[in-house]
Every structure is written in structure tokens, then in C-alpha cells.
Design a protein around this motif. Structure first.
Motif, PDB file in Angstrom:
ATOM      1  N   PRO A 152      10.511   9.385  -2.477  1.00 29.92           N
ATOM      2  CA  PRO A 152      11.209   9.848  -3.695  1.00 29.92           C
ATOM      3  C   PRO A 152      10.666  11.180  -4.214  1.00 29.92           C
ATOM      4  O   PRO A 152      11.372  11.935  -4.876  1.00 29.92           O
ATOM      5  N   GLU A 153       9.393  11.502  -3.915  1.00 32.03           N
ATOM      6  CA  GLU A 153       8.809  12.770  -4.411  1.00 32.03           C
ATOM      7  C   GLU A 153       9.208  13.956  -3.546  1.00 32.03           C
ATOM      8  O   GLU A 153       9.061  15.103  -3.957  1.00 32.03           O
ATOM      9  N   THR A 154       9.679  13.701  -2.346  1.00 28.51           N
ATOM     10  CA  THR A 154       9.941  14.810  -1.412  1.00 28.51           C
ATOM     11  C   THR A 154      11.177  15.585  -1.855  1.00 28.51           C
ATOM     12  O   THR A 154      12.263  15.030  -1.952  1.00 28.51           O
ATOM     13  N   ARG A 155      10.981  16.893  -2.119  1.00 30.86           N
ATOM     14  CA  ARG A 155      12.103  17.725  -2.576  1.00 30.86           C
ATOM     15  C   ARG A 155      12.789  18.421  -1.407  1.00 30.86           C
ATOM     16  O   ARG A 155      13.951  18.795  -1.467  1.00 30.86           O
ATOM     17  N   GLY A 156      12.011  18.679  -0.375  1.00 29.44           N
ATOM     18  CA  GLY A 156      12.571  19.385   0.768  1.00 29.44           C
ATOM     19  C   GLY A 156      11.745  19.093   2.001  1.00 29.44           C
ATOM     20  O   GLY A 156      10.642  18.536   1.908  1.00 29.44           O
ATOM     21  N   VAL A 157      12.274  19.472   3.142  1.00 30.06           N
ATOM     22  CA  VAL A 157      11.521  19.306   4.379  1.00 30.06           C
ATOM     23  C   VAL A 157      11.784  20.525   5.255  1.00 30.06           C
ATOM     24  O   VAL A 157      12.903  21.044   5.283  1.00 30.06           O
ATOM     25  N   VAL A 158      10.722  21.006   5.887  1.00 28.63           N
ATOM     26  CA  VAL A 158      10.862  22.126   6.826  1.00 28.63           C
ATOM     27  C   VAL A 158      10.723  21.551   8.226  1.00 28.63           C
ATOM     28  O   VAL A 158       9.761  20.836   8.530  1.00 28.63           O
ATOM     29  N   ILE A 159      11.687  21.856   9.061  1.00 25.16           N
ATOM     30  CA  ILE A 159      11.682  21.361  10.431  1.00 25.16           C
ATOM     31  C   ILE A 159      11.122  22.451  11.339  1.00 25.16           C
ATOM     32  O   ILE A 159      11.667  23.554  11.394  1.00 25.16           O
ATOM     33  N   ALA A 160      10.005  22.145  12.002  1.00 26.38           N
ATOM     34  CA  ALA A 160       9.501  23.049  13.045  1.00 26.38           C
ATOM     35  C   ALA A 160      10.230  22.636  14.319  1.00 26.38           C
ATOM     36  O   ALA A 160       9.732  21.837  15.127  1.00 26.38           O
ATOM     37  N   GLY A 161      11.443  23.157  14.458  1.00 21.29           N
ATOM     38  CA  GLY A 161      12.324  22.698  15.525  1.00 21.29           C
ATOM     39  C   GLY A 161      11.961  23.278  16.879  1.00 21.29           C
ATOM     40  O   GLY A 161      11.153  24.209  16.996  1.00 21.29           O
ATOM     41  N   VAL A 162      12.554  22.709  17.913  1.00 25.88           N
ATOM     42  CA  VAL A 162      12.374  23.290  19.250  1.00 25.88           C
ATOM     43  C   VAL A 162      13.312  24.493  19.355  1.00 25.88           C
ATOM     44  O   VAL A 162      14.363  24.540  18.697  1.00 25.88           O
ATOM     45  N   GLY A 163      12.904  25.467  20.191  1.00 22.51           N
ATOM     46  CA  GLY A 163      13.757  26.646  20.387  1.00 22.51           C
ATOM     47  C   GLY A 163      14.175  27.240  19.058  1.00 22.51           C
ATOM     48  O   GLY A 163      13.355  27.455  18.161  1.00 22.51           O
ATOM     49  N   GLY A 214      13.537  26.350 -10.046  1.00 22.80           N
ATOM     50  CA  GLY A 214      14.751  25.574 -10.333  1.00 22.80           C
ATOM     51  C   GLY A 214      15.900  25.913  -9.405  1.00 22.80           C
ATOM     52  O   GLY A 214      17.054  25.558  -9.678  1.00 22.80           O
ATOM     53  N   ILE A 215      15.631  26.610  -8.303  1.00 21.61           N
ATOM     54  CA  ILE A 215      16.687  26.958  -7.339  1.00 21.61           C
ATOM     55  C   ILE A 215      16.747  25.854  -6.290  1.00 21.61           C
ATOM     56  O   ILE A 215      15.818  25.678  -5.504  1.00 21.61           O
ATOM     57  N   ALA A 275      21.959  29.365  -2.327  1.00 24.48           N
ATOM     58  CA  ALA A 275      21.032  30.288  -2.995  1.00 24.48           C
ATOM     59  C   ALA A 275      19.701  30.318  -2.239  1.00 24.48           C
ATOM     60  O   ALA A 275      19.057  31.375  -2.121  1.00 24.48           O
ATOM     61  N   ILE A 276      19.288  29.176  -1.731  1.00 21.78           N
ATOM     62  CA  ILE A 276      18.033  29.132  -0.960  1.00 21.78           C
ATOM     63  C   ILE A 276      18.204  29.938   0.335  1.00 21.78           C
ATOM     64  O   ILE A 276      17.318  30.703   0.732  1.00 21.78           O
TER      65      ILE A 276
END
Ligand code: SIN
Length: 329
Positions: free
Chosen positions: A236-247, A313-314, A319-320
Motif C-alpha cells: 500500500p505504501e508503494t507509489r511507483g516502481v522502476v523496472i530495470a528491464g531487459v534490452g 504532487g505530480i 506529466a511524468i
């Protein structure tokens, strides 16, 4: 001409590390205090008036919000101080790129701000710290460094915070690179060569310094990554996630579906790449999934930018995306 007055803020790292022997391969970062360090530097005959302050004396793997906020406040005060011409921050190399990028986005750039580290401890054969430090002082004392944001000096190369990344775990040669712009200046024994004009002429801080940084994990993608892992990351606290994707920021289909589902419920999903020089462009699928493309930012920098945006607040993916397209606009 009067010597530039440089404030040195010390945080530890290998540049202040000791091994206890010139050839031992293990060592402890953050062993030399700032007074001792400046005494050693005074023997180099640098054309600068140095003063110092110890902010921390730790390995940079332990640097995070508590040290960042003190560093930010100290540098902001030095920028406002007429008695200071430039700032050097000594820092471990492991997370120097993160500290540099966070400061770059949250500080004005009217005076030089330079991070510097070393790959070998101070008592090792071939210690690179004093050479790097001397170069950092040269850069911090050069008015032409202003308007270029926070800079990182390693070896004879000067990198912009946005581009710099550590690319080697060992060895003092070419341990850092700049992507996509390479280095922005070169220090030679007789000159400091700048490549191109300053790119932040406006000089103001791009973002306010946040009181808190949101919970944004980075997920490292690999073949056969289990989508259940993604479900567990989304607390519930997670606002976003960054994916260190392949390729180019790719991921297995079930992982993509899981993330698209979470994006529909308001989680910000940024696609970066686990590839070192991994530019991730926006793709038509991102519109359908509600994802953001990290462009030239690596996962750890994408995380910081997203945290700053969320603190302002963005939270709208469009916008991101605009901020990732140009973090300084
Ligand atoms: C650290 O980042 O504190 C250790 C590694 C280094 O400074 O090179």
C-alpha cells in the motif's frame, strides 16, 4: 588573481579509505577525517583556499536521505555565501551518481558543485584519490563550471550528473562513463578543456528539496521473472516502481500484464533498462499500459526523478513522461 575559495564537504568512501597495507585487496572506506585529508592535500600546491567540513565518514552504500538532506542544506548555504566560490564533495564511488543527480535536480547551479571519489584506498599502491581531488578542486575553482549543474570528477574526466555512471567495480581506469553525452570536460596538466557551452543557463533549482522520498522500488528483470514477485512489491505504501528491464526496458508478458493492472490502479510504472547504456524510448504499448519510458536515465536515477516528481504532487503518467523526456525543462 586571488585563489578560489573552495568548501570541501566530506562524506567518506574509498577516497578516505584505508587498507592497512599497500597491496591488501579489502579495505575500509571512510577512515580519514577531513582535517587529515586537507593536511595531505595541502602538500599538493593547489591554487585554492580550502576549508572543510565532515558530513559523514561512511561507505556510500549507506548514503541516503539523512546524509542527502544535510549535504543539500550545506551546499545551499555555501551557494549563498559570498566567501565561497565552489564546492567539492568527497564521496564513495558506488552511489556517487545518485547523490550527484539528486543534488543536480534540487540545487541552483550558479557556482561549481563537484563530487569526487577514488577507486583505491589512500594507503594503496596507485591511490587515485589525490589526483582526482586535485582535479576536482581545479574544476570547482573554474567559473566556467557554473551553469553545468552538479559535476562528477573521476580521473581526468568531468561528467554531468545526469549522464555519469559507474561502469567498473574495480580498477581506477575508466571506472566512470557518461551516457549519452560522454565527459563534459577534460583536466590536463596545463588546462581545463570544456566541451560545449553551459546547458543550465537559467541556474535555478529544477525541483524543491523533498521532505520525504516516496517508496519506489526498482525491480530487476531477468528471464522467467515470476509476476508474483511484482505483486509482492506493490505494498500500500508503494507509489511507483522502476523496472530495470531487459534490452530496451522489456519484460516477460505476464510481468507486463501484472504491472499494467497495477498502473490502472494508480501505481506509476517507469520502464528503464538493466543494460548499462540502455536508452529506453516510449513505445505505442506504453500508452495502452499507462507506463512511462525512462529515456536515457538508468534505473537508479529514474527512481530519484520519480520520487522528486511524486513529492511535488505530480502523479499523472503523461506529466511524468514529460519530465523524463527533459528532466530540466
Ligand atoms: C563507496 O562507495 O563508499 C565504496 C567504493 C568507493 O568509494 O569506490
Amino acid at each position: 588573481m586571488a585563489s578560489p575559495r573552495i568548501l570541501v564537504l566530506a562524506t567518506g568512501g574509498t577516497i578516505a579509505g584505508m587498507a592497512g597495507s599497500a597491496t591488501r585487496h579489502d579495505y575500509r572506506p571512510g577512515q580519514i577525517g577531513i582535517e587529515d585529508y586537507l593536511a595531505r592535500a595541502s602538500e599538493l600546491g593547489l591554487q585554492a583556499e580550502l576549508s572543510g567540513r565532515q558530513i559523514a565518514n561512511i561507505g556510500s552504500e549507506d548514503i541516503g536521505p539523512p546524509v542527502w538532506s544535510v549535504l543539500h542544506a550545506q551546499i545551499a548555504a555555501a551557494l549563498a555565501d559570498d566567501e565561497c566560490d565552489g564546492i567539492v564533495v568527497t564521496h564513495g564511488t558506488d552511489t556517487a551518481e545518485e547523490t550527484a543527480f539528486l543534488l543536480d535536480l534540487t540545487l541552483p547551479t550558479q557556482k561549481p558543485i563537484v563530487l569526487v571519489g577514488a577507486m583505491r584506498p589512500a594507503d594503496a599502491v596507485g591511490y587515485d584519490g589525490l589526483r582526482n581531488f586535485a582535479n576536482a578542486v581545479r574544476v570547482a575553482g573554474d567559473g566556467r563550471a557554473a551553469g553545468r549543474g552538479v559535476l562528477v570528477v573521476m580521473g581526468d574526466r568531468v561528467f554531468a550528473a545526469r549522464d555519469v555512471r559507474k561502469v567498473r567495480t574495480r580498477g581506477s581506469d575508466d571506472a566512470f562513463r557518461g551516457f549519452p553525452r560522454g565527459s563534459v570536460a577534460l583536466v590536463t596538466p596545463s588546462a581545463l578543456e570544456w566541451f560545449g557551452a553551459p546547458w543550465r543557463e537559467q541556474g535555478g533549482a529544477r525541483y524543491g528539496y523533498p521532505e520525504q522520498l516516496a517508496d519506489v522500488p526498482v525491480v530487476y528483470v531477468h528471464a522467467a521473472l515470476d509476476p508474483n514477485l511484482i505483486r509482492r512489491v506493490g505494498t500500500p505504501e508503494t507509489r511507483g516502481v522502476v523496472i530495470a528491464g531487459v534490452g530496451e526496458g522489456n519484460m516477460p508478458g505476464p510481468v507486463r500484464d501484472q504491472l499494467a493492472d497495477m498502473a490502472r490502479q494508480g501505481l506509476i510504472v517507469v520502464r528503464a533498462s538493466r543494460v548499462d547504456e540502455g536508452l529506453v524510448d516510449r513505445e505505442p504499448d506504453d500508452d495502452a499500459a499507462g507506463f512511462v519510458a525512462a529515456r536515457a536515465l538508468n534505473p537508479q536515477k529514474a527512481r530519484l526523478l520519480l520520487q522528486l516528481l511524486l513529492a511535488e504532487g505530480i502523479a499523472d503518467p503523461a506529466a511524468i513522461q514529460a519530465a523524463f523526456d527533459d528532466p530540466y525543462s
